[in-house]
Design an enzyme around this catalytic site. Sequence first.
Site, mmCIF file in Angstrom:
data_model
loop_
_atom_site.group_PDB
_atom_site.id
_atom_site.type_symbol
_atom_site.label_atom_id
_atom_site.label_comp_id
_atom_site.label_asym_id
_atom_site.label_seq_id
_atom_site.Cartn_x
_atom_site.Cartn_y
_atom_site.Cartn_z
ATOM 1 N N TYR A 193 -111.147 8.481 -26.374
ATOM 2 C CA TYR A 193 -112.225 8.541 -25.330
ATOM 3 C C TYR A 193 -112.142 7.555 -24.360
ATOM 4 O O TYR A 193 -112.409 7.600 -22.994
ATOM 5 C CB TYR A 193 -113.501 8.443 -26.190
ATOM 6 C CG TYR A 193 -114.830 8.517 -25.324
ATOM 7 C CD1 TYR A 193 -115.555 9.642 -25.018
ATOM 8 C CD2 TYR A 193 -115.410 7.436 -24.955
ATOM 9 C CE1 TYR A 193 -116.599 9.748 -24.276
ATOM 10 C CE2 TYR A 193 -116.706 7.297 -24.397
ATOM 11 C CZ TYR A 193 -117.306 8.585 -23.868
ATOM 12 O OH TYR A 193 -118.430 8.599 -23.359
ATOM 13 N N SER A 215 -117.988 5.766 -18.441
ATOM 14 C CA SER A 215 -118.522 5.284 -19.513
ATOM 15 C C SER A 215 -118.302 3.908 -19.474
ATOM 16 O O SER A 215 -117.490 3.150 -18.845
ATOM 17 C CB SER A 215 -117.933 5.939 -21.072
ATOM 18 O OG SER A 215 -118.539 5.048 -22.082
HETATM 19 P P1 NAD Z 1 -123.523 15.813 -24.875
HETATM 20 O O1 NAD Z 1 -122.781 16.179 -25.986
HETATM 21 O O2 NAD Z 1 -125.122 15.776 -24.912
HETATM 22 O O3 NAD Z 1 -123.268 16.784 -23.518
HETATM 23 C C1 NAD Z 1 -122.401 16.997 -23.121
HETATM 24 C C2 NAD Z 1 -121.866 18.601 -22.556
HETATM 25 O O4 NAD Z 1 -120.832 18.909 -22.367
HETATM 26 C C3 NAD Z 1 -122.485 19.435 -23.957
HETATM 27 O O5 NAD Z 1 -123.393 20.382 -23.248
HETATM 28 C C4 NAD Z 1 -121.071 20.122 -23.971
HETATM 29 O O6 NAD Z 1 -121.004 21.591 -24.696
HETATM 30 C C5 NAD Z 1 -120.264 19.962 -22.831
HETATM 31 N N1 NAD Z 1 -118.940 20.333 -22.671
HETATM 32 C C6 NAD Z 1 -118.067 19.729 -24.043
HETATM 33 N N2 NAD Z 1 -116.725 20.132 -23.779
HETATM 34 C C7 NAD Z 1 -116.784 21.214 -22.695
HETATM 35 C C8 NAD Z 1 -115.797 21.906 -21.942
HETATM 36 N N3 NAD Z 1 -114.833 22.012 -22.243
HETATM 37 N N4 NAD Z 1 -116.315 22.337 -20.805
HETATM 38 C C9 NAD Z 1 -117.704 22.332 -20.219
HETATM 39 N N5 NAD Z 1 -118.659 21.664 -20.718
HETATM 40 C C10 NAD Z 1 -118.267 21.045 -21.915
HETATM 41 O O7 NAD Z 1 -123.336 14.188 -24.366
HETATM 42 P P2 NAD Z 1 -123.982 13.412 -23.322
HETATM 43 O O8 NAD Z 1 -124.380 12.031 -23.889
HETATM 44 O O9 NAD Z 1 -124.973 13.796 -22.696
HETATM 45 O O10 NAD Z 1 -122.637 13.144 -22.391
HETATM 46 C C11 NAD Z 1 -122.352 13.391 -20.908
HETATM 47 C C12 NAD Z 1 -121.341 12.844 -20.487
HETATM 48 O O11 NAD Z 1 -121.602 11.153 -20.328
HETATM 49 C C13 NAD Z 1 -120.030 12.729 -21.250
HETATM 50 O O12 NAD Z 1 -119.005 12.740 -20.462
HETATM 51 C C14 NAD Z 1 -119.922 11.482 -21.962
HETATM 52 O O13 NAD Z 1 -118.786 10.844 -22.256
HETATM 53 C C15 NAD Z 1 -120.688 10.347 -20.967
HETATM 54 N N6 NAD Z 1 -121.498 9.374 -21.728
HETATM 55 C C16 NAD Z 1 -122.237 9.333 -22.251
HETATM 56 C C17 NAD Z 1 -122.835 8.383 -23.226
HETATM 57 C C18 NAD Z 1 -123.899 8.415 -23.994
HETATM 58 O O14 NAD Z 1 -124.318 7.306 -24.323
HETATM 59 N N7 NAD Z 1 -124.449 9.532 -24.328
HETATM 60 C C19 NAD Z 1 -122.203 6.785 -22.843
HETATM 61 C C20 NAD Z 1 -121.440 6.859 -21.878
HETATM 62 C C21 NAD Z 1 -120.754 8.059 -21.114
#
Ligand code: NAD
Length: 256
Positions: free
Chosen positions: A154, A141
């Site tokens: 986080y 991130s």
């Molecule tokens: P999201 O919540 O839409 O998707 C995350 C997915 O991970 C969900 O489907 C959830 O069910 C799954 N998950 C959670 N815990 C789990 C577990 N124990 N085992 C298996 N699956 C699990 O979020 P997103 O925004 O698509 O995030 C995806 C990745 O990107 C994450 O690692 C997040 O930290 C990272 N990220 C997102 C952003 C953003 O702005 N959206 C920014 C930086 C990093």
Amino acid sequence: MSNNDLTGKTVVITGGARGLGAAAARQAVAAGANVVITDVLDEEGAATAAELGERARFQHHDVTSEEDWARVAAYAVAEFGGIDGLVNNAGISTGQFLADESVEHFRKVLDINLTGVFIGMKAVIPAMRDSGGGSIVNISSAAGLMGLALTAGYGASKWGVRGLTKIGAVELGTQRIRVNSVHPGMTYTPMTASVGIRQGEGNYPNTPMGRVGEADEIAGAVVFLLSDAASYVTGAELAVDGGWTTGPTVKYVMGQ
Ligand code: NAD
């Protein structure tokens, strides 16, 4: 063969039911890959895989479980003949001041976001060695590149993912396993929509590009790193953040 071609490669994508993981799965299938989507969200995961057709599968998977990881790795090999790519994408976020975050919640975030990535890397290394190499893409991130308020657990987990990526890269390079981290900035997904993030120009003025990212813009970077177009890229940290971690915006500097 186009640059970002994944024809014949098998990729495991965690947290692929929705958001960034689903976008990466969609683009990987479009680039020719077989994809195993995993998630704890069974209905959404099965629906995403069904939408992607013949070359996509869904497996229930909690990334904190070693047993689940062993089952998912064995499934990918049995179903598609090997593992060439892993996208460690599953994660949860926090939104509390360090002083207010409970130890219990801090540990939970570390368990999913960091230990889950560690177990995942361990789980696929044997299959990647058997395939003669592979590519691991760890989703960190912008919070893993800077100190971001309200992200104690986080941010710590995402800095950890960035570090673990470097260790994997130096240990696995001669085995032709590349390990890189992607650092999304604020991106529109179910995770951020739920805390009021809005799409569109001008809706995120503290980032140089003035807007949040779209899931497809992150997925493009993931597919690049999975592909042979990135054959000499390992240990890299690729920020896909509209310039957020580059520096403060002009408006911010001028105090406006
Ligand atoms: P999201 O919540 O839409 O998707 C995350 C997915 O991970 C969900 O489907 C959830 O069910 C799954 N998950 C959670 N815990 C789990 C577990 N124990 N085992 C298996 N699956 C699990 O979020 P997103 O925004 O698509 O995030 C995806 C990745 O990107 C994450 O690692 C997040 O930290 C990272 N990220 C997102 C952003 C953003 O702005 N959206 C920014 C930086 C990093």
